[in-house]
Write a protein that holds these residues in place. Structure first.
Motif, PDB file in Angstrom:
ATOM      1  N   GLU A   1       1.024  -1.185  -0.141  1.00 50.15           N
ATOM      2  CA  GLU A   1      -0.034  -0.021  -0.054  1.00 50.15           C
ATOM      3  C   GLU A   1       0.632   1.172  -0.041  1.00 50.15           C
ATOM      4  O   GLU A   1       0.407   2.151  -0.875  1.00 50.15           O
ATOM      5  N   SER A   2       1.832   1.289   0.781  1.00 49.94           N
ATOM      6  CA  SER A   2       2.898   2.282   0.886  1.00 49.94           C
ATOM      7  C   SER A   2       3.429   3.021  -0.628  1.00 49.94           C
ATOM      8  O   SER A   2       3.623   3.873  -1.050  1.00 49.94           O
ATOM      9  N   LEU A   3       4.084   1.603  -0.986  1.00 48.78           N
ATOM     10  CA  LEU A   3       4.617   1.723  -2.333  1.00 48.78           C
ATOM     11  C   LEU A   3       3.615   2.128  -3.586  1.00 48.78           C
ATOM     12  O   LEU A   3       3.997   2.991  -4.248  1.00 48.78           O
ATOM     13  N   SER A   4       2.491   1.691  -3.359  1.00 45.71           N
ATOM     14  CA  SER A   4       1.427   1.958  -4.412  1.00 45.71           C
ATOM     15  C   SER A   4       1.272   3.356  -4.354  1.00 45.71           C
ATOM     16  O   SER A   4       0.985   4.353  -5.179  1.00 45.71           O
ATOM     17  N   GLN A   5       0.850   4.053  -2.890  1.00 45.95           N
ATOM     18  CA  GLN A   5       0.693   5.164  -2.793  1.00 45.95           C
ATOM     19  C   GLN A   5       1.557   6.192  -3.310  1.00 45.95           C
ATOM     20  O   GLN A   5       1.579   7.104  -3.993  1.00 45.95           O
ATOM     21  N   THR A   6       2.813   5.800  -2.914  1.00 52.02           N
ATOM     22  CA  THR A   6       3.967   7.061  -3.253  1.00 52.02           C
ATOM     23  C   THR A   6       4.288   6.746  -4.936  1.00 52.02           C
ATOM     24  O   THR A   6       4.439   7.784  -5.558  1.00 52.02           O
ATOM     25  N   VAL A   7       4.145   5.708  -5.744  1.00 57.64           N
ATOM     26  CA  VAL A   7       4.072   5.639  -7.141  1.00 57.64           C
ATOM     27  C   VAL A   7       3.123   6.480  -7.607  1.00 57.64           C
ATOM     28  O   VAL A   7       3.398   7.183  -8.494  1.00 57.64           O
ATOM     29  N   GLN A   8       1.677   6.035  -7.199  1.00 60.42           N
ATOM     30  CA  GLN A   8       0.627   7.008  -7.711  1.00 60.42           C
ATOM     31  C   GLN A   8       0.764   8.635  -7.538  1.00 60.42           C
ATOM     32  O   GLN A   8       0.502   9.360  -8.500  1.00 60.42           O
ATOM     33  N   THR A   9       1.254   8.756  -6.552  1.00 60.43           N
ATOM     34  CA  THR A   9       1.417  10.173  -6.194  1.00 60.43           C
ATOM     35  C   THR A   9       2.653  10.907  -7.016  1.00 60.43           C
ATOM     36  O   THR A   9       2.525  12.216  -7.444  1.00 60.43           O
ATOM     37  N   ILE A  10       3.742  10.163  -7.251  1.00 61.29           N
ATOM     38  CA  ILE A  10       4.869  10.782  -7.937  1.00 61.29           C
ATOM     39  C   ILE A  10       4.339  10.789  -9.349  1.00 61.29           C
ATOM     40  O   ILE A  10       4.856  11.945 -10.112  1.00 61.29           O
ATOM     41  N   VAL A  11       3.684   9.600  -9.971  1.00 60.43           N
ATOM     42  CA  VAL A  11       3.128   9.623 -11.246  1.00 60.43           C
ATOM     43  C   VAL A  11       2.429  11.296 -11.528  1.00 60.43           C
ATOM     44  O   VAL A  11       2.543  11.800 -12.634  1.00 60.43           O
ATOM     45  N   GLN A  12       1.441  11.300 -10.640  1.00 63.02           N
ATOM     46  CA  GLN A  12       0.584  12.429 -10.581  1.00 63.02           C
ATOM     47  C   GLN A  12       1.470  13.617 -10.526  1.00 63.02           C
ATOM     48  O   GLN A  12       0.972  14.988 -11.615  1.00 63.02           O
ATOM     49  N   GLU A  13       2.259  14.008  -9.602  1.00 65.32           N
ATOM     50  CA  GLU A  13       3.137  15.061  -9.446  1.00 65.32           C
ATOM     51  C   GLU A  13       3.954  15.368 -10.815  1.00 65.32           C
ATOM     52  O   GLU A  13       4.392  16.720 -10.987  1.00 65.32           O
ATOM     53  N   SER A  14       4.423  14.290 -11.572  1.00 62.33           N
ATOM     54  CA  SER A  14       5.640  14.291 -12.505  1.00 62.33           C
ATOM     55  C   SER A  14       4.800  14.608 -13.831  1.00 62.33           C
ATOM     56  O   SER A  14       5.395  15.171 -14.794  1.00 62.33           O
ATOM     57  N   ALA A  15       3.494  14.353 -14.100  1.00 60.06           N
ATOM     58  CA  ALA A  15       2.643  14.442 -15.194  1.00 60.06           C
ATOM     59  C   ALA A  15       2.605  15.967 -15.655  1.00 60.06           C
ATOM     60  O   ALA A  15       2.301  16.728 -14.857  1.00 60.06           O
ATOM     61  N   PRO A  16       2.819  16.135 -17.086  1.00 57.74           N
ATOM     62  CA  PRO A  16       2.742  17.714 -17.404  1.00 57.74           C
ATOM     63  C   PRO A  16       1.260  18.041 -17.314  1.00 57.74           C
ATOM     64  O   PRO A  16       0.189  17.345 -17.031  1.00 57.74           O
ATOM     65  N   ALA A  17       0.906  19.174 -17.163  1.00 64.99           N
ATOM     66  CA  ALA A  17      -0.497  19.930 -17.088  1.00 64.99           C
ATOM     67  C   ALA A  17      -1.318  19.426 -18.288  1.00 64.99           C
ATOM     68  O   ALA A  17      -0.674  19.653 -19.441  1.00 64.99           O
ATOM     69  N   PRO A  18      -2.640  18.837 -18.076  1.00 61.30           N
ATOM     70  CA  PRO A  18      -3.376  18.785 -19.174  1.00 61.30           C
ATOM     71  C   PRO A  18      -3.811  19.645 -20.091  1.00 61.30           C
ATOM     72  O   PRO A  18      -3.922  20.897 -19.412  1.00 61.30           O
ATOM     73  N   ALA A  19      -3.750  19.771 -21.261  1.00 60.11           N
ATOM     74  CA  ALA A  19      -4.083  20.710 -22.151  1.00 60.11           C
ATOM     75  C   ALA A  19      -5.666  21.026 -22.020  1.00 60.11           C
ATOM     76  O   ALA A  19      -6.427  20.012 -21.909  1.00 60.11           O
ATOM     77  N   GLU A  20      -6.363  22.275 -22.339  1.00 61.42           N
ATOM     78  CA  GLU A  20      -7.593  22.417 -22.120  1.00 61.42           C
ATOM     79  C   GLU A  20      -8.244  21.829 -23.197  1.00 61.42           C
ATOM     80  O   GLU A  20      -8.013  21.604 -24.330  1.00 61.42           O
ATOM     81  N   THR A  21      -9.732  21.271 -23.117  1.00 60.51           N
ATOM     82  CA  THR A  21     -10.367  20.889 -23.960  1.00 60.51           C
ATOM     83  C   THR A  21     -11.747  21.500 -23.859  1.00 60.51           C
ATOM     84  O   THR A  21     -12.058  22.163 -22.964  1.00 60.51           O
ATOM     85  N   GLY A  22     -12.507  21.204 -24.957  1.00 61.20           N
ATOM     86  CA  GLY A  22     -13.742  21.711 -24.958  1.00 61.20           C
ATOM     87  C   GLY A  22     -14.507  21.105 -23.871  1.00 61.20           C
ATOM     88  O   GLY A  22     -14.474  20.098 -23.475  1.00 61.20           O
ATOM     89  N   GLY A  23     -16.051  21.560 -24.218  1.00 63.20           N
ATOM     90  CA  GLY A  23     -16.926  21.082 -22.861  1.00 63.20           C
ATOM     91  C   GLY A  23     -17.550  19.841 -23.552  1.00 63.20           C
ATOM     92  O   GLY A  23     -17.121  18.990 -24.607  1.00 63.20           O
ATOM     93  N   GLY A  24     -18.759  19.583 -23.098  1.00 63.04           N
ATOM     94  CA  GLY A  24     -19.571  18.473 -23.659  1.00 63.04           C
ATOM     95  C   GLY A  24     -19.318  17.457 -22.799  1.00 63.04           C
ATOM     96  O   GLY A  24     -18.933  17.386 -21.567  1.00 63.04           O
ATOM     97  N   ALA A  25     -19.770  16.109 -23.211  1.00 64.28           N
ATOM     98  CA  ALA A  25     -19.688  14.971 -22.417  1.00 64.28           C
ATOM     99  C   ALA A  25     -18.199  14.677 -22.010  1.00 64.28           C
ATOM    100  O   ALA A  25     -18.042  14.087 -20.804  1.00 64.28           O
TER     101      ALA A  25
END
Length: 342
Positions: free
Chosen positions: A116-140
């Motif tokens: 669980e500790s490793l999983s949380q660490t990996v997930q958080t680091i992946v999220q922190e390292s990811a580039p900011a997503p480009a803006e997208t249009g509205g809709g579903a």
């Protein structure tokens, strides 16, 4: 699949070999190694993250932070995550200095299983390292993305809340980051972290001594955080106070010696200093001594032995009046007060 399980070589060398062709290394000494390796690989995906999971026996070869540093030097990953038994360590070239270790400490403080500790660490680091997503249009599509983000925020909030509650139960003085640096130590550690970037920049320009010093500073700050976190976790209040006195003093002296007005300037402008080579050796020896003592103290905490301090930096600041003066200035600025007159 980029997964390697340990062979029979030395722990660190075996991890280096495995990570040269994969992203995840798990020692066969770890229970459920195959399943854990598969789980971690699925979470890492294509991210530039190298993970090495060892049994407690690896601590006989090196500490977690030392293994992180060595794997970072000998592999091409942006981020390294290491588990030695239940103890997590991490370092990253793409996150802010100390952020990967903070994430690992927070995950560990939540009190779950190693997986669980490793999983949380990996997930958080992946999220922190990811580039900011480009803006997208509205809709579903926009609604789905918004819901996904909201769900992620809720999950992250729940995890953080659980970690904070458990950490407070372990020790009321623990900070929300999971680190337990007292104020008298946090000041010098913050100063060292800032200096690390300057030494790394000089090292990038070709100064090998500066590059090595940057790595040594990173190891010291990481191990200082590890020492106080472990002391707090074990509730060793008397030992915690002794370590606070010891490292408030030692790291303060070290910060003065490594300051941009002293060693950093000597490395840039050696022709402007008397005995520049001797001065460099003095400071590097002091850095090595403090680094070794920190590792020894962590091992003593793990073995539930009393802390033993053997390093004295009085000679360093005593021989150089400018270092003694800068040490006093640092302490006044940090609110630690004057040192006794020599």
């Amino acid at each position: 699949m980029h997964v390697q399980l340990a062979g029979s070589a030395g722990y660190v060398d075996d991890a280096v070999d495995a990570l040269s062709s994969g992203s995840v290394y798990v020692s066969r000494e770890v229970d459920g190694s195959t399943a854990l390796a598969d789980q971690l690989q699925a979470q890492v995906g294509d991210a530039s993250i190298g993970i090495a999971v060892f049994s407690d026996n690896a601590a006989l070869e090196a500490s977690g932070p030392d293994i992180v540093s060595e794997l970072a030097d000998r592999t091409g990953f942006d981020t390294i995550i290491v588990a030695v038994g239940d103890d997590l360590s991490a370092g990253s070239r793409v996150l802010e200095s100390g952020e990967a270790m903070r994430i690992a400490n927070q995950a560990e403080s939540a009190g779950g299983t190693l997986e669980e500790s490793l999983s949380q660490t990996v997930q958080t680091i992946v999220q922190e390292s990811a580039p900011a997503p480009a803006e997208t249009g509205g809709g579903a599509g926009g609604v789905v993305i918004a819901l996904a983000i909201a769900a992620a925020v809720v999950v992250a909030g729940v995890i953080a809340a659980i970690a904070a509650v458990r950490a407070r139960r372990a020790r009321t003085r623990r900070s929300q980051t999971g680190q337990e640096l007292p104020d008298s130590v946090r000041g010098p550690v913050d100063a060292l972290r800032a200096l690390s970037g300057e030494y790394a920049a000089l090292g990038g320009a070709g100064n090998q001594t500066a590059a090595e010093t940057a790595r040594e500073i990173d190891a010291i700050t990481a191990n200082a955080a590890q020492l106080f976190a472990r002391l707090a976790e074990k509730g060793a209040e008397d030992q915690f106070q002794l370590a606070e006195i010891e490292y408030g003093d030692k790291l303060g002296k070290l910060s003065a010696a490594l300051d941009r007005r002293y060693l950093l300037d000597i490395l840039v402008n050696p022709h402007l200093w008397d005995d520049p080579d001797e001065r460099v050796v003095e400071v590097r020896d002091a850095v090595d001594a403090v680094s070794e003592q920190l590792v020894d103290n962590i091992k003593q905490v793990n073995a539930r032995r009393g802390l033993h301090f053997q390093v004295s930096l009085d000679t360093l600041s005593g021989r150089r009046k400018e270092l003694r003066d800068w040490d006093r200035e640092f302490r006044r600025a940090d609110g630690a007060g004057e040192l006794p007159s020599a």
